[in-house]
Motif scaffolding. Structure first.
Motif, PDB file in Angstrom:
ATOM      1  N   GLY A  11       0.822  -1.205   0.000  1.00 39.73           N
ATOM      2  CA  GLY A  11       0.000   0.000   0.000  1.00 39.73           C
ATOM      3  C   GLY A  11       0.851   1.247   0.000  1.00 39.73           C
ATOM      4  N   SER A  12       0.215   2.365   0.242  1.00 39.52           N
ATOM      5  CA  SER A  12       0.876   3.662   0.149  1.00 39.52           C
ATOM      6  C   SER A  12       1.964   3.820   1.212  1.00 39.52           C
ATOM      7  N   TRP A  16       1.348  10.026   5.932  1.00 44.19           N
ATOM      8  CA  TRP A  16       0.089  10.509   6.488  1.00 44.19           C
ATOM      9  C   TRP A  16      -1.059   9.543   6.212  1.00 44.19           C
ATOM     10  N   ARG A  17      -0.797   8.435   5.522  1.00 46.31           N
ATOM     11  CA  ARG A  17      -1.840   7.481   5.177  1.00 46.31           C
ATOM     12  C   ARG A  17      -1.923   6.349   6.204  1.00 46.31           C
ATOM     13  N   MET A  18      -3.021   5.621   6.150  1.00 49.76           N
ATOM     14  CA  MET A  18      -3.275   4.596   7.167  1.00 49.76           C
ATOM     15  C   MET A  18      -2.266   3.458   7.120  1.00 49.76           C
ATOM     16  N   GLU A  19      -1.706   3.140   5.924  1.00 53.71           N
ATOM     17  CA  GLU A  19      -0.731   2.062   5.852  1.00 53.71           C
ATOM     18  C   GLU A  19       0.512   2.396   6.676  1.00 53.71           C
ATOM     19  N   ALA A  20       0.967   3.653   6.571  1.00 56.80           N
ATOM     20  CA  ALA A  20       2.152   4.059   7.325  1.00 56.80           C
ATOM     21  C   ALA A  20       1.860   4.096   8.823  1.00 56.80           C
ATOM     22  N   ALA A  21       0.659   4.540   9.188  1.00 57.61           N
ATOM     23  CA  ALA A  21       0.289   4.561  10.605  1.00 57.61           C
ATOM     24  C   ALA A  21       0.204   3.140  11.153  1.00 57.61           C
ATOM     25  N   GLY A 142      -6.769   6.524  14.538  1.00 56.20           N
ATOM     26  CA  GLY A 142      -5.813   7.618  14.436  1.00 56.20           C
ATOM     27  C   GLY A 142      -4.438   7.151  14.868  1.00 56.20           C
ATOM     28  N   ASP A 143      -3.424   7.826  14.406  1.00 55.09           N
ATOM     29  CA  ASP A 143      -2.047   7.504  14.759  1.00 55.09           C
ATOM     30  C   ASP A 143      -1.755   8.063  16.150  1.00 55.09           C
ATOM     31  N   SER A 144      -1.295   7.207  17.056  1.00 55.14           N
ATOM     32  CA  SER A 144      -1.023   7.656  18.422  1.00 55.14           C
ATOM     33  C   SER A 144       0.080   8.698  18.480  1.00 55.14           C
ATOM     34  N   SER A 235     -15.059   8.301   9.382  1.00 59.56           N
ATOM     35  CA  SER A 235     -13.744   8.298   8.748  1.00 59.56           C
ATOM     36  C   SER A 235     -12.634   8.362   9.788  1.00 59.56           C
ATOM     37  N   ASP A 236     -11.401   8.128   9.329  1.00 60.53           N
ATOM     38  CA  ASP A 236     -10.263   8.225  10.236  1.00 60.53           C
ATOM     39  C   ASP A 236     -10.067   9.642  10.748  1.00 60.53           C
ATOM     40  N   ARG A 237     -10.619  10.620  10.035  1.00 57.20           N
ATOM     41  CA  ARG A 237     -10.462  12.011  10.463  1.00 57.20           C
ATOM     42  C   ARG A 237     -11.082  12.246  11.841  1.00 57.20           C
TER      43      ARG A 237
END
Length: 326
Positions: A11-12, A16-21, A142-144, A235-237
């Motif tokens: 994935g991406s 800032w995307r969910m894969e990285a988080a 969300g990313d901690s 959403s994740d937002r």
């Protein structure tokens, strides 16, 4: 969660995307990870070479688990050969598109999802299961690592919305609120309404995202029209802005209002009139806003970050409210 594993993420690689988080959460939990950005690779070396390169990198990494995103730059057969008999899961954050599997991109995502052991979705899981997929509910997160920053007067407003301007219904609500309040909009795609809304003209990420959230009296959540009928979808937002120190006023549904309690963790509205009334109420009660934003941030940090979600991703178990604490 068991022993440390080697987890391949397809994935991406955008931080800032969910894969990285998800990757950061896996690493915090002691797992070894490798992200293969299939779409970026396709732009660099072409479609055909991407199929070979992704499989080659996977063979070299020897993953114990494979986490799939949309895989839009991979053939379905490539995905089949990639996962083989390796444990895996897919997590799709745009669940309302189950209505459009005749679209090539959505049809491709559904085809990949049929290969996955578990197809996690952030809403509409019953509708996806009706299409023959092993869909299970797993809310976005969300990313901690997102934390509040000091407020900045340059970003101050009565209300802010962070998101893309692809949905006219969002603009209608914002325009109505802007008649009486200082409303600011952040994100791409608002050109059509740029003369009527205070729009920054671009995305906000990282510290700037947190600065918007900490500096605005209220941060709004507005579901896209395509999410109509979704009971549990958000959403994740939602989680991101609360981790960043926002007082969150969101569009409530029967399911989501059970995740976050109105008046304790955030505030919910039902329609534009209710949104305006809630906005007026909380603008005149800064003490309540501060209490709710602090309690909401801590609640999300305990229950709704990727650090909690990876337990479900790796186990294949659907999320339930029983895992929520405090």
């Amino acid at each position: 969660m068991g022993d440390a594993m080697r987890v391949l993420i397809v994935g991406s690689s955008n931080p800032w995307r969910m894969e990285a988080a998800t990757e950061r959460a896996l690493r915090r939990a002691g797992h070894e990870t490798l992200t293969v950005d299939d779409r970026r690779m396709k732009r660099a070396i072409g479609w055909r070479m991407t199929q070979h390169m992704v499989r080659a990198r996977a063979r070299h990494f020897r993953p114990d688990f494979i986490f799939l995103s949309k895989c839009l730059a991979l053939d379905v057969e490539t995905v089949r050969r990639l996962i083989g008999d390796t444990e895996n899961a897919m997590w799709y954050h745009d669940p309302q598109w189950f209505r459009d599997t005749d679209r090539p991109d959505i049809g491709h995502i559904a085809a990949v999802a049929r290969l996955a052991h578990t197809f996690f979705v952030t809403g509409f899981d019953a509708e996806w299961r009706a299409l023959g997929l092993n869909a299970k509910f797993l809310p976005a997160a969300g990313d901690s690592g997102i934390e509040p920053v000091a407020p900045d007067p340059a970003y101050a407003s009565d209300a802010a919305f962070i998101g893309t301007g692809y949905d006219a219904s969002r603009a209608e609500l914002l325009l109505e609120l802007a008649r009486r309040h200082d409303v600011r909009v952040y994100g791409p795609g608002w050109e059509r309404w740029s003369t009527e809304l205070k729009w920054n003209g671009r995305c906000v990420e990282g510290k700037e995202f947190a600065r918007v959230c900490s500096s605005s009296a209220v941060v709004l959540g507005i579901n896209p029209s395509r999410a109509a009928g979704g009971v549990n979808y958000t959403s994740d937002r939602t989680w991101m802005v609360m981790l960043a120190g926002a007082f969150y006023l969101g569009q409530g549904t029967a399911g989501v209002t059970q995740f976050l309690q109105d008046g304790k963790h955030c505030a919910w509205y039902t329609d534009v009139n209710d949104c305006e009334a809630k906005l007026d109420h909380y603008l005149h009660d800064p003490a309540a806003r501060q209490r709710i934003r602090q309690d909401g941030e801590q609640f999300v940090r305990r229950n709704h970050t990727y650090d909690q979600r990876i337990v479900n991703l790796l186990s294949g178990e659907a999320w339930t409210a029983a895992s929520v604490t405090g």
